[in-house]
Enzyme design. Structure first.
Site, PDB file in Angstrom:
ATOM      1  N   ASP A   2       0.845  -1.184   0.000  1.00 16.32           N
ATOM      2  CA  ASP A   2       0.000   0.000   0.000  1.00 16.32           C
ATOM      3  C   ASP A   2       0.889   1.245   0.000  1.00 16.32           C
ATOM      4  O   ASP A   2       2.031   1.208   0.463  1.00 16.32           O
ATOM      5  CB  ASP A   2      -0.919   0.026   1.222  1.00 16.32           C
ATOM      6  N   GLU A  62       0.727   5.803   0.433  1.00 19.51           N
ATOM      7  CA  GLU A  62       0.017   7.050   0.675  1.00 19.51           C
ATOM      8  C   GLU A  62       0.688   8.127  -0.163  1.00 19.51           C
ATOM      9  O   GLU A  62       1.903   8.065  -0.399  1.00 19.51           O
ATOM     10  CB  GLU A  62       0.034   7.437   2.158  1.00 19.51           C
ATOM     11  N   GLU A 110      -7.056  17.739   1.223  1.00 18.34           N
ATOM     12  CA  GLU A 110      -7.908  16.546   1.266  1.00 18.34           C
ATOM     13  C   GLU A 110      -7.088  15.296   1.563  1.00 18.34           C
ATOM     14  O   GLU A 110      -7.532  14.417   2.313  1.00 18.34           O
ATOM     15  CB  GLU A 110      -8.648  16.383  -0.065  1.00 18.34           C
ATOM     16  N   HIS A 112      -4.397  10.965   5.525  1.00 21.41           N
ATOM     17  CA  HIS A 112      -3.243  10.259   6.083  1.00 21.41           C
ATOM     18  C   HIS A 112      -2.573  10.966   7.254  1.00 21.41           C
ATOM     19  O   HIS A 112      -1.855  10.333   8.035  1.00 21.41           O
ATOM     20  CB  HIS A 112      -2.204   9.961   4.986  1.00 21.41           C
ATOM     21  N   HIS A 130      -5.701   6.773   7.511  1.00 22.61           N
ATOM     22  CA  HIS A 130      -5.096   5.803   6.604  1.00 22.61           C
ATOM     23  C   HIS A 130      -3.592   5.786   6.839  1.00 22.61           C
ATOM     24  O   HIS A 130      -2.957   6.831   6.961  1.00 22.61           O
ATOM     25  CB  HIS A 130      -5.364   6.196   5.145  1.00 22.61           C
ATOM     26  N   ASP A 153      -2.837  -0.446   6.665  1.00 20.91           N
ATOM     27  CA  ASP A 153      -3.706  -0.870   5.568  1.00 20.91           C
ATOM     28  C   ASP A 153      -3.199  -2.151   4.919  1.00 20.91           C
ATOM     29  O   ASP A 153      -3.994  -3.004   4.505  1.00 20.91           O
ATOM     30  CB  ASP A 153      -3.823   0.244   4.525  1.00 20.91           C
TER      31      ASP A 153
END
Length: 236
Positions: A7, A9, A52, A57, A152, A157
């Site tokens: 994963d 970010e 946003e 995160h 997140h 994740d």
């Protein structure tokens, strides 16, 4: 079989707008068992995150400024995934960013380092058409706790997705053995006479029976358990 659940970010939605990867994490599974060999890196993107994205995160520019840049850890990332099946939820998004980061330093696309890339979101959509298949929705469907997920994070994740992936694919290889021979669809049957009467019969413990019932409950949430349907039907 080596699998990496991965994963990332990012600072925003599109690398074409100059957005960068700020966190990448992976957890390793071998033969469907987590090994504890994790990769987790924060990266300095040399830019701010969109508001946003920051709300999702929580990784601020000030926090990231002292971490390495992607080019400093690119080989570490590629070595970690090399030769493995890499499983990513909504893989198109992460691959877009990974390929953009690699192109900036004149390295080939991410897929060239992997045996293959599997999109767990597409897999979930095939299993549960018309239903929500976000990571949070899948955790709820399979009874996997994500109560500690307030923001997140790539490592958390990845760990949640590993649990989800095992739940989604549970049973697909329980009765067959992987031979590694593509000419026989990857499976072999046991050969020779087997004296079934000589095999020991092991009774399930109370804990195992409870775990089985909990798994059937998760199947009911996901759309229905064939085992309970069979149990409710009278014998012919």
């Amino acid at each position: 079989m080596r699998q990496i659940i991965l994963d990332t970010e990012t600072t925003g939605l599109d690398p074409a707008d100059g957005h960068r990867i700020i966190e990448i994490a992976g957890v390793e599974m071998i033969n469907r068992r987590l090994t504890g060999n994790h990769l987790h890196l924060y990266l300095n993107p040399d830019r701010d995150s969109d508001p946003e994205a920051l709300a999702i995160h929580g990784l601020t520019t000030d926090f990231l400024k002292d971490h390495p840049r992607f080019e400093q850890v690119a080989d570490q990332i590629l070595d970690y995934v090399r030769g493995a099946e890499v499983i990513i939820h909504n893989a198109a998004f992460d691959l877009k960013f990974l390929n953009a980061e690699l192109a900036r330093i004149d390295k080939p696309a991410f897929r060239t380092a992997c045996a293959e890339v599997t999109d767990s979101l597409l897999y979930a959509r095939e299993l549960f058409p018309g239903k929500r298949n976000s990571l949070d929705a899948l955790c709820e469907r399979f009874g996997i706790s994500n109560a500690h997920r307030t923001l997140h994070g790539a490592l958390l994740d990845s760990e949640l997705l590993a649990d989800v992936w095992l739940a989604m694919t549970r049973g697909q290889d329980e009765l067959l053995m992987d031979s590694g021979d593509d000419s026989q669809q990857g499976y072999v049957m046991l050969e020779g006479d087997v004296d079934l009467a000589s095999l020991p019969v092991l009774q399930a413990s109370a804990e195992e029976l409870a775990a089985h019932q909990a798994y059937l409950d998760s199947l009911d949430k996901a759309g229905g358990s064939i085992w309970r349907k069979l149990e409710s039907e009278p014998l012919a």
